[in-house]
Each structure stands twice: as C-alpha cells, then as structure tokens.
Design a protein around this motif. Structure first.
Motif, mmCIF file in Angstrom:
data_model
loop_
_atom_site.group_PDB
_atom_site.id
_atom_site.type_symbol
_atom_site.label_atom_id
_atom_site.label_comp_id
_atom_site.label_asym_id
_atom_site.label_seq_id
_atom_site.Cartn_x
_atom_site.Cartn_y
_atom_site.Cartn_z
ATOM 1 N N VAL A 1 0.839 -1.201 0.000
ATOM 2 C CA VAL A 1 0.000 0.000 0.000
ATOM 3 C C VAL A 1 0.870 1.246 0.000
ATOM 4 O O VAL A 1 0.594 2.214 -0.719
ATOM 5 N N LEU A 2 1.937 1.237 0.774
ATOM 6 C CA LEU A 2 2.853 2.370 0.811
ATOM 7 C C LEU A 2 3.537 2.580 -0.537
ATOM 8 O O LEU A 2 3.653 3.714 -1.019
ATOM 9 N N LEU A 3 3.964 1.501 -1.180
ATOM 10 C CA LEU A 3 4.573 1.614 -2.514
ATOM 11 C C LEU A 3 3.564 2.126 -3.543
ATOM 12 O O LEU A 3 3.908 2.909 -4.422
ATOM 13 N N GLY A 4 2.322 1.686 -3.434
ATOM 14 C CA GLY A 4 1.277 2.190 -4.329
ATOM 15 C C GLY A 4 1.030 3.670 -4.128
ATOM 16 O O GLY A 4 0.818 4.422 -5.089
ATOM 17 N N LEU A 5 1.062 4.109 -2.874
ATOM 18 C CA LEU A 5 0.895 5.533 -2.587
ATOM 19 C C LEU A 5 2.045 6.338 -3.171
ATOM 20 O O LEU A 5 1.838 7.403 -3.754
ATOM 21 N N VAL A 6 3.261 5.831 -3.057
ATOM 22 C CA VAL A 6 4.418 6.517 -3.626
ATOM 23 C C VAL A 6 4.291 6.614 -5.146
ATOM 24 O O VAL A 6 4.571 7.656 -5.747
ATOM 25 N N ALA A 7 3.842 5.533 -5.777
ATOM 26 C CA ALA A 7 3.652 5.551 -7.234
ATOM 27 C C ALA A 7 2.597 6.580 -7.638
ATOM 28 O O ALA A 7 2.774 7.306 -8.617
ATOM 29 N N ALA A 8 1.502 6.647 -6.885
ATOM 30 C CA ALA A 8 0.461 7.629 -7.191
ATOM 31 C C ALA A 8 0.966 9.050 -7.001
ATOM 32 O O ALA A 8 0.658 9.941 -7.800
ATOM 33 N N ILE A 9 1.763 9.274 -5.964
ATOM 34 C CA ILE A 9 2.328 10.605 -5.735
ATOM 35 C C ILE A 9 3.273 10.987 -6.866
ATOM 36 O O ILE A 9 3.238 12.119 -7.373
ATOM 37 N N VAL A 10 4.119 10.043 -7.300
ATOM 38 C CA VAL A 10 5.042 10.323 -8.402
ATOM 39 C C VAL A 10 4.261 10.662 -9.663
ATOM 40 O O VAL A 10 4.600 11.609 -10.387
#
Length: 120
Positions: free
Chosen positions: A80-89
C-alpha cells in the motif's frame, strides 16, 4: 483500574478511526491517479520522456487493487505504501508534464465545428 482500561479503549478506537480515514484518503488518491491516467493520450507519455501509459495503468491499477483487497500483515502495508508513492510520483511529476503537452478542450478556440446556432 477500570478507568485506565476505559481510557485505553477510547484511545484505541480513536486511533483506529483516524487510520480508517487515512486509508480511505489513500484509496481515493490512488483511484484519482488511476482514472486520470486512463483519460490521458498514449502518445503524450513518450513525448515528455516518461514511462508509457500502459506502465502507469498497471502500476496504479495494482496500487488500487492492493488498497482495496484487505490482505493484512506487513507485506500488505508495504505494498500500500509503494502504491501511494507511485500515485504521488504520477500526480506530482508525470501528470503536469503530460497535461502540458496535450491541448486542453477549454482553451481550444477552434471554430471548425461551428453550426448556425453554436458549436456542435
């Protein structure tokens, strides 16, 4: 003694509610990024030297899926944290550049589709 347990129960419930709202906000943000990438032109991504549209669709789609499906555990939290980082990028870096390359419909002053009573 009873007051201590009651106070800790209230704090745990309050913290649980805050985490639920944060989880919902992360899901909404990831869904926004995924829907946004669906409506962008495919040729705009290579034009700004970014990854392709299918790449971002897969990454953001997986981010949404991991946020929706409750697996539990440390691995799920990390995904979930990696997905959030991808969405932020995507939202901070890729989306503004892709939007700058594609013409906006609001600012387009094209009179080629004008009828006798206005645009069609």
């Amino acid at each position: 003694m009873f007051q201590q347990y009651a106070l800790s129960g209230i704090l745990i419930n309050g913290f649980s509610n805050i985490l639920s709202w944060i989880t919902l906000a992360v899901l909404v943000f990831e869904v926004f990024a995924f829907v946004d990438v669906l409506f962008r032109r495919t040729d705009a991504f290579p034009a700004v030297d970014k990854q392709t549209k299918p790449f971002w669709m897969i990454i953001l789609g997986l981010a949404v899926a991991v946020s929706i499906i409750p697996i539990g555990g440390f691995l799920s939290s990390m995904l979930v944290l990696l997905g959030l980082v991808a969405a932020i990028v995507y939202v901070v870096d890729v989306r503004p550049r892709v939007r700058a390359v594609t013409p906006s419909r609001k600012n387009k002053k094209d009179n080629t589709h004008m009828g006798p009573y206005g645009p069609w």
